[in-house]
Design a protein around this motif. Structure first.
Motif, short mmCIF file in Angstrom:
data_model
loop_
_atom_site.label_atom_id
_atom_site.label_comp_id
_atom_site.label_asym_id
_atom_site.label_seq_id
_atom_site.Cartn_x
_atom_site.Cartn_y
_atom_site.Cartn_z
N ILE A 62 0.86 -1.19 0.00
CA ILE A 62 0.00 0.00 0.00
C ILE A 62 0.90 1.23 0.00
O ILE A 62 1.78 1.35 0.85
N PRO A 63 0.73 2.16 -0.92
CA PRO A 63 1.62 3.33 -0.99
C PRO A 63 1.72 4.06 0.34
O PRO A 63 0.73 4.17 1.09
N LEU A 64 2.91 4.56 0.61
CA LEU A 64 3.15 5.24 1.88
C LEU A 64 2.22 6.44 2.04
O LEU A 64 1.77 6.73 3.15
N ALA A 65 1.93 7.16 0.96
CA ALA A 65 1.03 8.31 1.06
C ALA A 65 -0.33 7.90 1.60
O ALA A 65 -0.94 8.61 2.42
N THR A 66 -0.82 6.74 1.17
CA THR A 66 -2.10 6.25 1.67
C THR A 66 -2.01 5.86 3.14
O THR A 66 -2.91 6.14 3.94
N VAL A 67 -0.90 5.21 3.50
CA VAL A 67 -0.70 4.82 4.90
C VAL A 67 -0.63 6.05 5.79
O VAL A 67 -1.27 6.11 6.84
N ARG A 68 0.12 7.05 5.37
CA ARG A 68 0.28 8.26 6.20
C ARG A 68 -1.04 8.99 6.38
O ARG A 68 -1.32 9.53 7.46
#
Length: 297
Positions: free
Chosen positions: A99-105
């Motif tokens: 899952i892309p880091l931007a989504t996780v953040r």
């Protein structure tokens, strides 16, 4: 007064018996076979340098999490003076789940992320009891005390030049003292992965830069003790193409110098071999995110 030496004759029996066991000194694999040249293990100090933004922290945490997974007796203490544990775990969740880091953040999950999110959380949870993060102050006594209390046999420092050695130590003396501590830890059987900042050099046009061709052992900032005191030293830099990362071995006391050509997916904070690079896209199966290291176990 006792003599401060030991003869080779006195050592010969133990040394010979150790040779004849045929057992390799213990090492902690840090991921798939491409990383086999990285000798991380008890008694060894590995130095990892690179320019700001090269990906040192991402690579060190990838090695750390995968080493914990592959070596059930390993316990790691991470000393990161710039990034909070929650942020470090966010990055590992991105790497492990795809899952892309931007989504996780942004915590922007939806029903499509469910399986991957659960897999990533489970992967982190599997090693969570054997992973600790030092809280401030980030000084030498605190590191020593926490390592003893936690029973850490792997110490990850991120990064060397920011460790507090006391009010009377200048930058050079602080790094000298740190390396003395790290050698003592290694002598007691602890493995050390120490990240270090590097200084700018002149590029081909005479400009001050972090150009990869100019970075070498002498580039580690503040103290030559870093390059002298480590067992192996690596320099991470951006390669010649998009997403390419070069990991150059600058020193290895115990073997040959082997350089690695990697790919870095910044969206997932993941280093891979060029053949495995997904370019930020979804991987085909969850198993390959974690089980790709099975062959190294």
């Amino acid at each position: 007064m006792s003599n401060r030496y030991e003869t080779a004759g006195n050592l010969l029996g133990t040394w010979r018996d150790d040779l004849m066991t045929g057992e390799r000194p213990p090492r902690w694999p840090v991921g798939p076979a491409v990383f086999d040249p990285i000798e991380l293990g008890p008694g060894l100090v590995v130095l990892l340098g690179g320019a700001p933004g090269a990906g040192k922290t991402a690579l060190a945490m990838q090695w750390t999490l995968d080493a914990l997974r592959l070596s059930p007796d390993l316990r790691g203490l991470v000393v990161n003076v710039e990034t909070t544990p929650a942020v470090l775990l966010d990055r590992q969740l991105a790497r492990l789940s795809g899952i892309p880091l931007a989504t996780v953040r942004d915590r922007g999950f939806d029903e499509l992320h469910g399986e991957r999110l659960a897999f990533g959380i489970d992967a982190v949870e599997a090693v969570a009891d054997r992973l600790a993060f030092l809280t401030p102050p980030f000084d030498l006594p605190s590191i020593a005390t926490a390592a003893d209390d936690f029973g850490a046999n792997l110490l990850v420092l991120d990064y060397a030049q920011r460790i507090d050695a006391g009010p009377h130590a200048d930058k050079r003396n602080a790094v000298n003292l740190l390396m003395d501590y790290l050698r003592r830890f290694a002598g007691a059987g602890v493995g050390v992965l120490a990240l270090a900042a590097v200084g700018r050099t002149k590029d081909a046009k005479g400009r001050s830069s972090y150009a990869a061709e100019g970075l070498g052992l002498a580039s580690f900032r503040e103290s030559s003790e870093l390059e002298f005191g480590c067992d192996s030293a690596y320099m991470l830099s951006r390669g010649s193409g998009p997403h390419v990362a070069d990991l150059r071995c600058l020193k290895n006391r115990h073997g040959e110098l082997i350089d690695l050509r990697l790919q870095f997916d910044g969206s997932l904070q993941r280093f891979e071999t060029q053949g495995d690079f997904a370019g930020g896209g979804a991987v085909e199966s969850l198993g390959e995110l974690w089980n790709a290291t099975e062959g190294a176990a």
